[in-house]
Design a protein around this motif. Structure first.
Motif, short mmCIF file in Angstrom:
data_model
loop_
_atom_site.label_atom_id
_atom_site.label_comp_id
_atom_site.label_asym_id
_atom_site.label_seq_id
_atom_site.Cartn_x
_atom_site.Cartn_y
_atom_site.Cartn_z
N VAL A 1 0.82 -1.22 0.00
CA VAL A 1 0.00 0.00 0.00
C VAL A 1 0.85 1.27 0.00
O VAL A 1 2.05 1.23 0.29
CB VAL A 1 -0.98 0.05 1.20
CG1 VAL A 1 -1.97 -1.10 1.16
CG2 VAL A 1 -0.24 0.10 2.54
N ASP A 2 0.19 2.40 -0.29
CA ASP A 2 0.90 3.69 -0.33
C ASP A 2 0.93 4.38 1.03
O ASP A 2 1.78 5.22 1.27
CB ASP A 2 0.20 4.63 -1.34
CG ASP A 2 0.23 4.06 -2.73
OD1 ASP A 2 1.31 4.07 -3.34
OD2 ASP A 2 -0.81 3.55 -3.20
N ARG A 3 -0.06 4.05 1.87
CA ARG A 3 -0.15 4.78 3.14
C ARG A 3 -0.74 3.87 4.22
O ARG A 3 -1.62 3.05 3.95
CB ARG A 3 -1.07 5.98 2.94
CG ARG A 3 -1.10 6.90 4.15
CD ARG A 3 -2.28 7.83 4.11
NE ARG A 3 -2.18 8.86 3.09
CZ ARG A 3 -3.11 9.78 2.91
NH1 ARG A 3 -4.21 9.78 3.64
NH2 ARG A 3 -2.97 10.68 1.97
N ILE A 4 -0.24 4.04 5.45
CA ILE A 4 -0.81 3.30 6.59
C ILE A 4 -1.10 4.30 7.71
O ILE A 4 -0.26 5.15 8.05
CB ILE A 4 0.15 2.20 7.11
CG1 ILE A 4 0.31 1.11 6.06
CG2 ILE A 4 -0.38 1.60 8.42
CD1 ILE A 4 1.26 -0.02 6.45
N TYR A 5 -2.31 4.20 8.24
CA TYR A 5 -2.67 4.98 9.43
C TYR A 5 -2.78 3.99 10.58
O TYR A 5 -3.41 2.94 10.45
CB TYR A 5 -4.02 5.68 9.19
CG TYR A 5 -4.55 6.38 10.41
CD1 TYR A 5 -4.18 7.69 10.70
CD2 TYR A 5 -5.40 5.72 11.30
CE1 TYR A 5 -4.65 8.32 11.84
CE2 TYR A 5 -5.87 6.34 12.44
CZ TYR A 5 -5.50 7.65 12.70
OH TYR A 5 -5.95 8.27 13.83
N PHE A 6 -2.15 4.31 11.72
CA PHE A 6 -2.18 3.39 12.86
C PHE A 6 -2.62 4.13 14.11
O PHE A 6 -2.14 5.22 14.40
CB PHE A 6 -0.79 2.79 13.08
CG PHE A 6 -0.73 1.83 14.24
CD1 PHE A 6 -1.07 0.49 14.07
CD2 PHE A 6 -0.36 2.26 15.50
CE1 PHE A 6 -1.05 -0.39 15.14
CE2 PHE A 6 -0.33 1.39 16.58
CZ PHE A 6 -0.67 0.06 16.39
#
Ligand code: SF4
Length: 246
Positions: A203-208
């Motif tokens: 993926v291009d982006r991860i929010y955690f």
């Protein structure tokens, strides 16, 4: 499927971005609990959890939207689907059809969409003739454990289905992201975050983010330290793999 009509559709959320929720309620019935469910109950829009799990489609959404898009004084960077329901709700093709029509309408005004689902994102979204903007396509993913999913996100798409649909869109050139929230502590489910990250390394982006509104989390004695460790693990993983991290 039950239907309702609304007077308005597009709004600016408290989080600062524009948003559309073209369904009232959500069949996925997440038990974290679902924040949208708590809000709908406190505002008197629904009475019970069973009521929440009976989604009602806003049938006049595609009539309202063109007028509302036309009235916008400034074109927003993006419009989000959805904050208080799921645009690709499992078992409701009517919702998927409406979501695709809405995204197409928004894109035709030169505005991109950010999309978040616990269902399967349709492959049609890779068709740049129909969906010409750089939409950001995302899934929620906080585990790979199906027992956990059936307990906490009972009517959602399986984790494997969510990931493979997202991967298929990525391989067709779409921008993709994963929203990892509310991430569970080990007293709720024992799992290795590295395995989850590995499954979505494309993926291009991860929010955690952690699980902030359930007391079970606080029963895990070192929960603050745990979340600090997991956050830095995600951050390192993202920088190693060229993924943007939030
Ligand atoms: S999918 Fe989202 S909106 Fe639907 S019940 Fe779960 S958390 Fe709530």
């Amino acid at each position: 499927m039950e239907i309702i009509t609304r007077k308005t559709l597009l709004y600016r959320s408290g989080l600062g971005f524009y948003c559309i929720n073209h369904v009232q309620g959500c069949r996925h019935g997440c038990r974290y609990p679902c924040y949208a469910y708590l809000m709908a109950r406190s505002h008197g829009r629904i009475k019970t959890y069973a009521d929440w799990c009976l989604p009602r489609l806003v049938t006049n959404a595609t009539e309202l939207l063109p007028k509302e898009l036309f009235r916008l004084k400034t074109k927003p960077d993006y419009i989000h689907l959805c904050l208080t329901t799921d645009p690709f709700m499992v078992g409701y093709p009517e919702v998927t059809d409406m979501s695709l029509k809405i995204i197409r309408l928004i894109n035709s005004h030169g505005i991109r969409c950010s999309i978040l689902t616990k269902g399967k994102i349709p492959v049609e979204l890779a068709n740049r003739e129909w969906f010409p903007a750089d939409n950001l396509l995302g899934i929620s993913l906080i585990s790979l454990n199906e027992e956990f999913r059936k307990l906490w996100e009972p009517e959602t798409a399986s984790y494997a289905d969510r990931i493979s649909a997202l991967k298929s869109l990525h391989s067709r050139g779409c921008k993709t992201y994963v929203h990892m929230e509310p991430y569970p502590t080990p007293n709720i489910v024992k799992q290795d975050l590295k395995n989850i990250l590995k499954a979505v390394e494309f993926v291009d982006r991860i929010y955690f983010s952690g699980w902030n509104y359930n007391n079970q989390v606080k029963q895990f004695r070192d929960y603050r330290e745990f979340y600090n460790d997991q956050t830095s693990l995600v951050s390192h993983f993202c920088s190693e793999h060229g993924i943007s991290f939030e």
